[in-house]
Design a protein around this motif. Structure first.
Motif, PDB file in Angstrom:
ATOM      1  N   LEU A  28       0.823  -1.210   0.000  1.00 39.75           N
ATOM      2  CA  LEU A  28       0.000   0.000   0.000  1.00 39.75           C
ATOM      3  C   LEU A  28       0.859   1.263   0.000  1.00 39.75           C
ATOM      4  O   LEU A  28       0.539   2.247  -0.668  1.00 39.75           O
ATOM      5  CB  LEU A  28      -0.953  -0.013   1.195  1.00 39.75           C
ATOM      6  CG  LEU A  28      -2.067  -1.053   1.108  1.00 39.75           C
ATOM      7  CD1 LEU A  28      -2.758  -1.224   2.452  1.00 39.75           C
ATOM      8  CD2 LEU A  28      -3.075  -0.682   0.025  1.00 39.75           C
ATOM      9  N   TRP A  29       1.962   1.253   0.745  1.00 39.32           N
ATOM     10  CA  TRP A  29       2.857   2.417   0.759  1.00 39.32           C
ATOM     11  C   TRP A  29       3.496   2.640  -0.605  1.00 39.32           C
ATOM     12  O   TRP A  29       3.740   3.777  -1.004  1.00 39.32           O
ATOM     13  CB  TRP A  29       3.944   2.256   1.813  1.00 39.32           C
ATOM     14  CG  TRP A  29       3.476   2.522   3.218  1.00 39.32           C
ATOM     15  CD1 TRP A  29       2.599   3.492   3.624  1.00 39.32           C
ATOM     16  CD2 TRP A  29       3.855   1.832   4.408  1.00 39.32           C
ATOM     17  NE1 TRP A  29       2.418   3.434   4.987  1.00 39.32           N
ATOM     18  CE2 TRP A  29       3.185   2.429   5.486  1.00 39.32           C
ATOM     19  CE3 TRP A  29       4.715   0.767   4.650  1.00 39.32           C
ATOM     20  CZ2 TRP A  29       3.336   2.003   6.807  1.00 39.32           C
ATOM     21  CZ3 TRP A  29       4.867   0.342   5.956  1.00 39.32           C
ATOM     22  CH2 TRP A  29       4.183   0.949   7.024  1.00 39.32           C
ATOM     23  N   ALA A  30       3.767   1.577  -1.332  1.00 32.85           N
ATOM     24  CA  ALA A  30       4.401   1.697  -2.650  1.00 32.85           C
ATOM     25  C   ALA A  30       3.418   2.187  -3.718  1.00 32.85           C
ATOM     26  O   ALA A  30       3.838   2.686  -4.758  1.00 32.85           O
ATOM     27  CB  ALA A  30       4.990   0.355  -3.070  1.00 32.85           C
ATOM     28  N   THR A  85       6.402   7.947   8.828  1.00 33.88           N
ATOM     29  CA  THR A  85       5.655   8.340  10.018  1.00 33.88           C
ATOM     30  C   THR A  85       5.276   7.115  10.844  1.00 33.88           C
ATOM     31  O   THR A  85       5.423   7.114  12.066  1.00 33.88           O
ATOM     32  CB  THR A  85       4.385   9.127   9.628  1.00 33.88           C
ATOM     33  OG1 THR A  85       4.780  10.273   8.884  1.00 33.88           O
ATOM     34  CG2 THR A  85       3.596   9.552  10.850  1.00 33.88           C
ATOM     35  N   GLU A  86       4.823   6.062  10.188  1.00 30.91           N
ATOM     36  CA  GLU A  86       4.458   4.840  10.907  1.00 30.91           C
ATOM     37  C   GLU A  86       5.655   4.241  11.631  1.00 30.91           C
ATOM     38  O   GLU A  86       5.552   3.821  12.780  1.00 30.91           O
ATOM     39  CB  GLU A  86       3.860   3.810   9.947  1.00 30.91           C
ATOM     40  CG  GLU A  86       3.404   2.535  10.615  1.00 30.91           C
ATOM     41  CD  GLU A  86       2.317   2.730  11.657  1.00 30.91           C
ATOM     42  OE1 GLU A  86       2.310   1.951  12.638  1.00 30.91           O
ATOM     43  OE2 GLU A  86       1.474   3.630  11.508  1.00 30.91           O
ATOM     44  N   ARG A  90       6.154   3.805  15.734  1.00 34.74           N
ATOM     45  CA  ARG A  90       6.519   2.533  16.373  1.00 34.74           C
ATOM     46  C   ARG A  90       7.782   2.675  17.218  1.00 34.74           C
ATOM     47  O   ARG A  90       7.871   2.131  18.320  1.00 34.74           O
ATOM     48  CB  ARG A  90       6.720   1.452  15.310  1.00 34.74           C
ATOM     49  CG  ARG A  90       5.431   1.004  14.678  1.00 34.74           C
ATOM     50  CD  ARG A  90       5.689  -0.077  13.670  1.00 34.74           C
ATOM     51  NE  ARG A  90       4.463  -0.438  12.980  1.00 34.74           N
ATOM     52  CZ  ARG A  90       4.382  -1.447  12.136  1.00 34.74           C
ATOM     53  NH1 ARG A  90       5.439  -2.195  11.881  1.00 34.74           N
ATOM     54  NH2 ARG A  90       3.237  -1.716  11.545  1.00 34.74           N
ATOM     55  N   MET A  91       8.776   3.378  16.676  1.00 34.91           N
ATOM     56  CA  MET A  91      10.020   3.574  17.423  1.00 34.91           C
ATOM     57  C   MET A  91       9.749   4.341  18.713  1.00 34.91           C
ATOM     58  O   MET A  91      10.261   3.984  19.784  1.00 34.91           O
ATOM     59  CB  MET A  91      11.041   4.314  16.554  1.00 34.91           C
ATOM     60  CG  MET A  91      11.572   3.481  15.402  1.00 34.91           C
ATOM     61  SD  MET A  91      12.554   4.431  14.225  1.00 34.91           S
ATOM     62  CE  MET A  91      13.968   4.871  15.229  1.00 34.91           C
ATOM     63  N   HIS A  92       8.945   5.377  18.628  1.00 36.58           N
ATOM     64  CA  HIS A  92       8.615   6.176  19.810  1.00 36.58           C
ATOM     65  C   HIS A  92       7.861   5.330  20.836  1.00 36.58           C
ATOM     66  O   HIS A  92       8.134   5.409  22.039  1.00 36.58           O
ATOM     67  CB  HIS A  92       7.790   7.408  19.404  1.00 36.58           C
ATOM     68  CG  HIS A  92       7.520   8.338  20.529  1.00 36.58           C
ATOM     69  ND1 HIS A  92       8.504   9.068  21.136  1.00 36.58           N
ATOM     70  CD2 HIS A  92       6.377   8.626  21.188  1.00 36.58           C
ATOM     71  CE1 HIS A  92       7.972   9.783  22.108  1.00 36.58           C
ATOM     72  NE2 HIS A  92       6.689   9.530  22.158  1.00 36.58           N
ATOM     73  N   SER A  93       6.943   4.509  20.368  1.00 42.07           N
ATOM     74  CA  SER A  93       6.181   3.636  21.256  1.00 42.07           C
ATOM     75  C   SER A  93       7.102   2.665  21.994  1.00 42.07           C
ATOM     76  O   SER A  93       6.959   2.439  23.205  1.00 42.07           O
ATOM     77  CB  SER A  93       5.130   2.867  20.447  1.00 42.07           C
ATOM     78  OG  SER A  93       4.465   1.940  21.266  1.00 42.07           O
ATOM     79  N   LEU A  94       8.047   2.078  21.287  1.00 43.59           N
ATOM     80  CA  LEU A  94       9.006   1.172  21.919  1.00 43.59           C
ATOM     81  C   LEU A  94       9.863   1.900  22.945  1.00 43.59           C
ATOM     82  O   LEU A  94      10.131   1.382  24.032  1.00 43.59           O
ATOM     83  CB  LEU A  94       9.895   0.515  20.862  1.00 43.59           C
ATOM     84  CG  LEU A  94       9.215  -0.521  19.979  1.00 43.59           C
ATOM     85  CD1 LEU A  94      10.134  -0.927  18.829  1.00 43.59           C
ATOM     86  CD2 LEU A  94       8.808  -1.736  20.791  1.00 43.59           C
ATOM     87  N   LEU A  95      10.277   3.101  22.625  1.00 45.60           N
ATOM     88  CA  LEU A  95      11.077   3.895  23.551  1.00 45.60           C
ATOM     89  C   LEU A  95      10.288   4.203  24.817  1.00 45.60           C
ATOM     90  O   LEU A  95      10.825   4.130  25.931  1.00 45.60           O
ATOM     91  CB  LEU A  95      11.550   5.184  22.874  1.00 45.60           C
ATOM     92  CG  LEU A  95      12.438   6.104  23.690  1.00 45.60           C
ATOM     93  CD1 LEU A  95      13.729   5.398  24.096  1.00 45.60           C
ATOM     94  CD2 LEU A  95      12.756   7.352  22.895  1.00 45.60           C
TER      95      LEU A  95
END
Length: 135
Positions: A28-30, A85-86, A90-95
């Motif tokens: 979908l992103w592509a 952005t996604e 996700r990275m922020h959520s893990l942090l």
């Protein structure tokens, strides 16, 4: 209990948990426009059932990651957020889940390639000067 090889693409050919969702999101992103389930299926590797793709699209929609647009008797889907952005979310959520932010960030930075480290330094240098939100 099931055989772990089933979940990781072992002898049965089953994909690891989350792999199908990632593949659908990548397709979908592509794309330059929303895709129908059939169009997504055509862009995915391997032999998947149409109903499997519909299920994944429905789950991603239920999670708030996709929006649906009526097309004929079905729907076309597009991601709510772009890939960058996604990934950042996700990275922020893990942090946020970690108990020691400094250790997590330190380990993350130590694992970066030289090129990524230079890019991060450049981005932080430009961002710090213009940031005025007390952080």
């Amino acid at each position: 209990m099931g055989d772990r090889s089933e979940e990781s693409g072992g002898a049965t050919g089953r994909r690891a948990r989350g792999e199908l969702e990632s593949g659908v999101l990548a397709a979908l992103w592509a794309a330059k426009e929303p895709l129908t389930a059939r169009q997504v299926l055509e862009r995915l590797p391997g032999a998947l059932a149409y109903t499997t793709v519909l299920t994944i699209l429905s789950r991603l929609h239920d999670k708030g990651m996709l929006v649906r647009h009526p097309v004929g008797r079905g729907n076309a889907y597009e991601p709510v957020r772009d890939e960058a952005t996604e990934t950042a979310v996700r990275m922020h959520s893990l942090l946020e889940r970690g108990s020691d932010r400094e250790a997590v960030l330190s380990r993350f930075v130590s694992e970066l390639s030289r090129e990524d480290e230079r890019l991060l330094h450049r981005l932080l240098g430009g961002q710090d000067a213009g940031r005025d939100d007390g952080q």
